[in-house]
Design a protein around this motif. Structure first.
Motif, PDB file in Angstrom:
ATOM      1  N   ARG A 109       0.835  -1.207   0.000  1.00 16.22           N
ATOM      2  CA  ARG A 109       0.000   0.000   0.000  1.00 16.22           C
ATOM      3  C   ARG A 109       0.868   1.255   0.000  1.00 16.22           C
ATOM      4  N   GLU A 110       1.888   1.268   0.845  1.00 13.81           N
ATOM      5  CA  GLU A 110       2.780   2.430   0.925  1.00 13.81           C
ATOM      6  C   GLU A 110       3.542   2.647  -0.379  1.00 13.81           C
ATOM      7  N   LYS A 111       4.027   1.574  -0.977  1.00 13.06           N
ATOM      8  CA  LYS A 111       4.798   1.705  -2.227  1.00 13.06           C
ATOM      9  C   LYS A 111       3.923   2.276  -3.344  1.00 13.06           C
ATOM     10  N   VAL A 112       2.683   1.800  -3.441  1.00 10.59           N
ATOM     11  CA  VAL A 112       1.776   2.317  -4.473  1.00 10.59           C
ATOM     12  C   VAL A 112       1.494   3.796  -4.226  1.00 10.59           C
ATOM     13  N   GLU A 113       1.240   4.152  -2.994  1.00 11.39           N
ATOM     14  CA  GLU A 113       0.932   5.536  -2.644  1.00 11.39           C
ATOM     15  C   GLU A 113       2.073   6.485  -3.027  1.00 11.39           C
ATOM     16  N   GLN A 114       3.307   5.998  -2.969  1.00 12.98           N
ATOM     17  CA  GLN A 114       4.479   6.828  -3.236  1.00 12.98           C
ATOM     18  C   GLN A 114       4.946   6.811  -4.691  1.00 12.98           C
ATOM     19  N   THR A 115       4.268   6.043  -5.537  1.00 16.35           N
ATOM     20  CA  THR A 115       4.744   5.851  -6.906  1.00 16.35           C
ATOM     21  C   THR A 115       3.885   6.605  -7.916  1.00 16.35           C
ATOM     22  N   LYS A 116       4.563   7.263  -8.839  1.00 19.52           N
ATOM     23  CA  LYS A 116       3.879   7.894  -9.966  1.00 19.52           C
ATOM     24  C   LYS A 116       3.493   6.767 -10.917  1.00 19.52           C
ATOM     25  N   VAL A 117       2.204   6.583 -11.182  1.00 22.78           N
ATOM     26  CA  VAL A 117       1.778   5.447 -11.998  1.00 22.78           C
ATOM     27  C   VAL A 117       1.536   5.803 -13.457  1.00 22.78           C
ATOM     28  N   ALA A 118       1.378   7.081 -13.740  1.00 19.64           N
ATOM     29  CA  ALA A 118       1.202   7.503 -15.141  1.00 19.64           C
ATOM     30  C   ALA A 118       1.442   9.007 -15.229  1.00 19.64           C
ATOM     31  N   THR A 119       1.755   9.457 -16.438  1.00 23.18           N
ATOM     32  CA  THR A 119       1.893  10.885 -16.719  1.00 23.18           C
ATOM     33  C   THR A 119       1.064  11.196 -17.954  1.00 23.18           C
ATOM     34  N   ILE A 120       0.248  12.228 -17.861  1.00 25.54           N
ATOM     35  CA  ILE A 120      -0.578  12.637 -18.996  1.00 25.54           C
ATOM     36  C   ILE A 120       0.326  13.351 -19.997  1.00 25.54           C
ATOM     37  N   ALA A 121       0.408  12.821 -21.195  1.00 26.47           N
ATOM     38  CA  ALA A 121       1.358  13.323 -22.196  1.00 26.47           C
ATOM     39  C   ALA A 121       1.135  14.790 -22.527  1.00 26.47           C
ATOM     40  N   THR A 122      -0.111  15.192 -22.702  1.00 23.80           N
ATOM     41  CA  THR A 122      -0.390  16.555 -23.160  1.00 23.80           C
ATOM     42  C   THR A 122      -0.131  17.604 -22.086  1.00 23.80           C
ATOM     43  N   THR A 123      -0.383  17.290 -20.830  1.00 26.46           N
ATOM     44  CA  THR A 123      -0.266  18.281 -19.755  1.00 26.46           C
ATOM     45  C   THR A 123       0.879  18.000 -18.790  1.00 26.46           C
ATOM     46  N   GLN A 124       1.513  16.833 -18.934  1.00 24.72           N
ATOM     47  CA  GLN A 124       2.563  16.384 -18.013  1.00 24.72           C
ATOM     48  C   GLN A 124       2.045  16.235 -16.577  1.00 24.72           C
ATOM     49  N   GLU A 125       0.712  16.130 -16.440  1.00 21.79           N
ATOM     50  CA  GLU A 125       0.124  15.896 -15.123  1.00 21.79           C
ATOM     51  C   GLU A 125       0.474  14.481 -14.654  1.00 21.79           C
ATOM     52  N   VAL A 126       0.881  14.376 -13.407  1.00 20.12           N
ATOM     53  CA  VAL A 126       1.264  13.095 -12.824  1.00 20.12           C
ATOM     54  C   VAL A 126       0.032  12.437 -12.206  1.00 20.12           C
ATOM     55  N   VAL A 127      -0.142  11.162 -12.488  1.00 23.20           N
ATOM     56  CA  VAL A 127      -1.255  10.409 -11.914  1.00 23.20           C
ATOM     57  C   VAL A 127      -0.703   9.503 -10.823  1.00 23.20           C
ATOM     58  N   GLN A 128      -1.253   9.666  -9.645  1.00 21.16           N
ATOM     59  CA  GLN A 128      -0.915   8.795  -8.534  1.00 21.16           C
ATOM     60  C   GLN A 128      -2.207   8.180  -8.028  1.00 21.16           C
ATOM     61  N   VAL A 129      -2.118   6.967  -7.525  1.00 15.08           N
ATOM     62  CA  VAL A 129      -3.309   6.286  -7.019  1.00 15.08           C
ATOM     63  C   VAL A 129      -3.013   5.715  -5.642  1.00 15.08           C
ATOM     64  N   THR A 130      -4.072   5.325  -4.990  1.00 15.66           N
ATOM     65  CA  THR A 130      -3.963   4.569  -3.755  1.00 15.66           C
ATOM     66  C   THR A 130      -4.745   3.276  -3.938  1.00 15.66           C
ATOM     67  N   ILE A 131      -4.464   2.335  -3.055  1.00 17.95           N
ATOM     68  CA  ILE A 131      -5.163   1.054  -3.112  1.00 17.95           C
ATOM     69  C   ILE A 131      -5.726   0.719  -1.742  1.00 17.95           C
ATOM     70  N   SER A 132      -6.763  -0.084  -1.760  1.00 14.52           N
ATOM     71  CA  SER A 132      -7.315  -0.665  -0.540  1.00 14.52           C
ATOM     72  C   SER A 132      -7.095  -2.164  -0.641  1.00 14.52           C
ATOM     73  N   ILE A 133      -6.821  -2.795   0.506  1.00 17.34           N
ATOM     74  CA  ILE A 133      -6.510  -4.219   0.512  1.00 17.34           C
ATOM     75  C   ILE A 133      -7.284  -4.915   1.630  1.00 17.34           C
TER      76      ILE A 133
END
Length: 172
Positions: A109-133
């Motif tokens: 859970r902590e590793k996912v929370e701290q990881t950039k999972v995607a970047t929007i090509a047009t805006t360079q916006e970083v997508v981060q997510v969290t998970i529930s387990i």
């Protein structure tokens, strides 16, 4: 090669639901026969529909691919990771107590929370997510694969109910 394709999820590269269904019954049988601990974790991406609605399904797919890579980097080689359906991923942890699985789940859970999972090509916006387990282990009460899955699902439901981005371990 055909056998490999028949047990692999095309998007994530994880094992697929068919493979999971086969392996969970085998692992439960082994665990019961040799009196070894067995734990199941059900992982769900928080607010995944919002990610798809906001950024599109291509980004949603990238999130699932990256999440799969993160999970594989955290679990042991002996653990079985499969795409359960949609954005749900299931992890079978043989010979693992509920307490140890809880530690692993929290690390994940902590590793996912701290990881950039995607970047929007047009805006360079970083997508981060969290998970529930949701975590559950075989026990005197949880004695078969159906109960193990159902109780892991209930624990996952509670993780989401109590605010997401958390691990809930079944009391059973």
């Amino acid at each position: 090669m055909l056998k490999q394709e028949s047990i692999t999820d095309g998007l994530t590269g994880l094992r697929n639901r068919r493979y999971f269904d086969q392996r969970i019954s085998e692992e439960v049988a082994l665990s019961r026969r040799y009196k070894l601990p067995l734990t199941l974790m059900l992982v769900d991406v928080d607010h995944f529909k919002k990610i798809n609605d906001t950024y599109g399904h291509t980004v949603g797919d990238e999130v699932l691919k990256k999440l799969s890579q993160i999970i594989l980097s955290v679990v042991r080689d002996s653990d079985i990771v499969a795409r359960y359906g949609g954005e749900e991923i299931v992890i079978i942890t043989p010979n693992t107590t509920k307490e140890d699985a809880g530690i692993l789940a929290e690390r994940l859970r902590e590793k996912v929370e701290q990881t950039k999972v995607a970047t929007i090509a047009t805006t360079q916006e970083v997508v981060q997510v969290t998970i529930s387990i949701g975590v559950c282990a075989l026990s005197a009460v949880i004695t078969d694969q159906e109960a193990l899955l159902e109780e892991s699902d209930q624990a996952l439901y509670l993780a989401k109910k109590y605010g997401r981005n958390r691990v809930v371990i079944s009391n059973w």
